[in-house]
Design a protein around this motif. Structure first.
Motif, PDB file in Angstrom:
ATOM      1  N   UNK A  73       0.809  -1.225   0.000  1.00  0.00           N
ATOM      2  CA  UNK A  73       0.000   0.000   0.000  1.00  0.00           C
ATOM      3  C   UNK A  73       0.839   1.271   0.000  1.00  0.00           C
ATOM      4  N   UNK A  74       2.067   1.175   0.520  1.00  0.00           N
ATOM      5  CA  UNK A  74       2.869   2.390   0.681  1.00  0.00           C
ATOM      6  C   UNK A  74       4.349   2.089   0.450  1.00  0.00           C
ATOM      7  N   UNK A  75       5.060   3.123  -0.002  1.00  0.00           N
ATOM      8  CA  UNK A  75       6.499   3.009  -0.232  1.00  0.00           C
ATOM      9  C   UNK A  75       7.182   4.154   0.503  1.00  0.00           C
ATOM     10  N   UNK A 101       3.539  -3.971   7.592  1.00  0.00           N
ATOM     11  CA  UNK A 101       3.499  -5.037   6.592  1.00  0.00           C
ATOM     12  C   UNK A 101       2.946  -4.566   5.248  1.00  0.00           C
ATOM     13  N   UNK A 102       2.356  -3.358   5.214  1.00  0.00           N
ATOM     14  CA  UNK A 102       1.828  -2.794   3.970  1.00  0.00           C
ATOM     15  C   UNK A 102       2.891  -2.030   3.188  1.00  0.00           C
ATOM     16  N   UNK A 103       4.090  -1.883   3.785  1.00  0.00           N
ATOM     17  CA  UNK A 103       5.073  -0.925   3.258  1.00  0.00           C
ATOM     18  C   UNK A 103       6.334  -1.583   2.715  1.00  0.00           C
ATOM     19  N   UNK A 104       6.942  -0.878   1.768  1.00  0.00           N
ATOM     20  CA  UNK A 104       8.267  -1.224   1.249  1.00  0.00           C
ATOM     21  C   UNK A 104       9.205  -0.067   1.576  1.00  0.00           C
ATOM     22  N   UNK A 105      10.407  -0.393   2.066  1.00  0.00           N
ATOM     23  CA  UNK A 105      11.418   0.633   2.349  1.00  0.00           C
ATOM     24  C   UNK A 105      12.486   0.578   1.272  1.00  0.00           C
ATOM     25  N   UNK A 106      12.770   1.730   0.649  1.00  0.00           N
ATOM     26  CA  UNK A 106      13.732   1.818  -0.445  1.00  0.00           C
ATOM     27  C   UNK A 106      14.832   2.803  -0.065  1.00  0.00           C
ATOM     28  N   UNK A 107      16.083   2.350  -0.070  1.00  0.00           N
ATOM     29  CA  UNK A 107      17.170   3.261   0.272  1.00  0.00           C
ATOM     30  C   UNK A 107      18.530   2.695  -0.045  1.00  0.00           C
ATOM     31  N   UNK A 108      19.555   3.540   0.066  1.00  0.00           N
ATOM     32  CA  UNK A 108      20.910   3.133  -0.331  1.00  0.00           C
ATOM     33  C   UNK A 108      21.767   2.676   0.837  1.00  0.00           C
ATOM     34  N   UNK A 109      21.298   2.860   2.066  1.00  0.00           N
ATOM     35  CA  UNK A 109      22.121   2.534   3.232  1.00  0.00           C
ATOM     36  C   UNK A 109      21.643   1.261   3.915  1.00  0.00           C
ATOM     37  N   UNK A 110      22.535   0.290   4.015  1.00  0.00           N
ATOM     38  CA  UNK A 110      22.207  -0.932   4.743  1.00  0.00           C
ATOM     39  C   UNK A 110      22.006  -0.633   6.228  1.00  0.00           C
ATOM     40  N   UNK A 111      22.814   0.271   6.760  1.00  0.00           N
ATOM     41  CA  UNK A 111      22.802   0.530   8.204  1.00  0.00           C
ATOM     42  C   UNK A 111      21.568   1.303   8.662  1.00  0.00           C
ATOM     43  N   UNK A 112      21.033   2.179   7.826  1.00  0.00           N
ATOM     44  CA  UNK A 112      19.898   3.002   8.248  1.00  0.00           C
ATOM     45  C   UNK A 112      18.604   2.601   7.552  1.00  0.00           C
ATOM     46  N   UNK A 113      18.618   2.561   6.225  1.00  0.00           N
ATOM     47  CA  UNK A 113      17.392   2.275   5.472  1.00  0.00           C
ATOM     48  C   UNK A 113      16.965   0.815   5.585  1.00  0.00           C
ATOM     49  N   UNK A 114      17.872  -0.070   5.264  1.00  0.00           N
ATOM     50  CA  UNK A 114      17.524  -1.495   5.231  1.00  0.00           C
ATOM     51  C   UNK A 114      17.395  -2.053   6.649  1.00  0.00           C
ATOM     52  N   UNK A 115      18.331  -1.695   7.529  1.00  0.00           N
ATOM     53  CA  UNK A 115      18.227  -2.138   8.923  1.00  0.00           C
ATOM     54  C   UNK A 115      16.976  -1.569   9.572  1.00  0.00           C
ATOM     55  N   UNK A 116      16.684  -0.300   9.279  1.00  0.00           N
ATOM     56  CA  UNK A 116      15.489   0.313   9.841  1.00  0.00           C
ATOM     57  C   UNK A 116      14.224  -0.354   9.360  1.00  0.00           C
ATOM     58  N   UNK A 117      14.165  -0.652   8.064  1.00  0.00           N
ATOM     59  CA  UNK A 117      13.002  -1.357   7.534  1.00  0.00           C
ATOM     60  C   UNK A 117      12.843  -2.728   8.148  1.00  0.00           C
ATOM     61  N   UNK A 118      13.963  -3.418   8.338  1.00  0.00           N
ATOM     62  CA  UNK A 118      13.940  -4.736   8.981  1.00  0.00           C
ATOM     63  C   UNK A 118      13.453  -4.619  10.423  1.00  0.00           C
ATOM     64  N   UNK A 119      13.982  -3.634  11.154  1.00  0.00           N
ATOM     65  CA  UNK A 119      13.566  -3.423  12.548  1.00  0.00           C
ATOM     66  C   UNK A 119      12.069  -3.163  12.653  1.00  0.00           C
ATOM     67  N   UNK A 120      11.553  -2.422  11.658  1.00  0.00           N
ATOM     68  CA  UNK A 120      10.150  -2.014  11.704  1.00  0.00           C
ATOM     69  C   UNK A 120       9.203  -3.099  11.210  1.00  0.00           C
ATOM     70  N   UNK A 121       9.739  -4.127  10.546  1.00  0.00           N
ATOM     71  CA  UNK A 121       8.902  -5.209  10.063  1.00  0.00           C
ATOM     72  C   UNK A 121       8.142  -4.898   8.787  1.00  0.00           C
ATOM     73  N   UNK A 122       8.787  -4.132   7.882  1.00  0.00           N
ATOM     74  CA  UNK A 122       8.109  -3.800   6.628  1.00  0.00           C
ATOM     75  C   UNK A 122       7.962  -5.036   5.741  1.00  0.00           C
TER      76      UNK A 122
END
Length: 243
Positions: free
Chosen positions: A7-9, A184-205
């Motif tokens: 639903x959201x990016x 669970x409705x969201x996708x996180x898109x970013x260039x940083x593993x430490x902030x964008x991807x780790x943050x998305x993982x922490x949040x359960x996207x």
């Protein structure tokens, strides 16, 4: 993947939608030209000054409650870098000149490409879009205003406006609440593993998408993105797989 529709990016800004690193190179080049013209320094000395400035920028610790602005702090970065390399400067205002040359040249080099604009326009009709960028409030707002990207998003969240930035869960929860969606409705898109991807993982996207322009390897111990792209322009292919 559970097959539920996205639903959201959430998009990062720097080096995801705009090429901030390349703009930074332009800024350093313009400041180098200023140093050469003003002080007649050789290339190695100028490179040393600029390297010191970039290190101070990298390890910057700015607290607005201390008084002064981020501009004041970064002028001092240049002043200290010059003094540490060549001693006391005969041009008292040179640090400020270098900073504003770097800052303005960098901003002028930033742009949202027509292709990225078309991507966001296309996605906006099918998804809620939110821009989530770390950094100092003033510097990030200047970038957002310069590239004129706010019109593409339902909301813009700048980390410096909040107690915690990516990858902390609190700022992601804020974003989900603003969009009225679940993680669970969201996708996180970013260039940083430490902030964008780790943050998305922490949040359960629903999924994380790493924009890896340099085709770098994921180091041991780093969070693993669900998907990896060399350009954000290929994002629709990933979204099609998630629907």
């Amino acid at each position: 993947m559970d097959g539920k529709a996205v639903k959201a990016i959430l998009f990062d800004l720097d080096n995801t939608l705009i090429e901030t690193s390349l703009a930074g190179v332009v800024g350093i080049q313009k400041s180098s030209e200023l140093l050469k013209t003003t002080l007649g320094l050789d290339d190695n000395t100028i490179s040393s000054i600029c390297a010191k400035f970039k290190q101070k920028l990298l390890h910057e610790d700015f607290d607005p409650s201390d008084g002064g602005s981020i501009d004041d702090v970064r002028v001092r970065h240049w002043e200290e870098s010059i003094k540490e390399t060549v001693g006391d400067c005969s041009v008292p205002s040179l640090g400020a000149q270098c900073y504003y040359t770097w800052k303005n040249s960098r901003l002028e080099a930033l742009r949202l490409s027509p292709e990225v604009c078309d991507l966001l326009k296309g996605l906006r009709g099918a998804y809620k879009l939110l821009l989530l960028t770390n950094g100092h409030s003033q510097t990030q707002r200047e970038k957002v205003e310069t590239v004129g990207c706010e019109e593409f998003f339902n909301a813009v969240v700048i980390g410096g406006d909040h107690a915690e930035q990516k990858p902390h869960l609190s700022i992601f929860t804020l974003c989900f609440n603003m969009l009225r969606v679940e993680a669970r409705d969201c996708v996180m898109v970013g260039d940083s593993l430490d902030t964008d991807i780790q943050g998305g993982f922490n949040a359960g996207v629903r999924a994380t998408v790493w924009i890896n322009r340099a085709k770098a390897a994921v180091s041991d111990g780093s969070v693993k993105p669900d998907y990896t792209l060399t350009t954000v322009l290929d994002l629709p292919d990933i979204l099609a797989q998630l629907q």
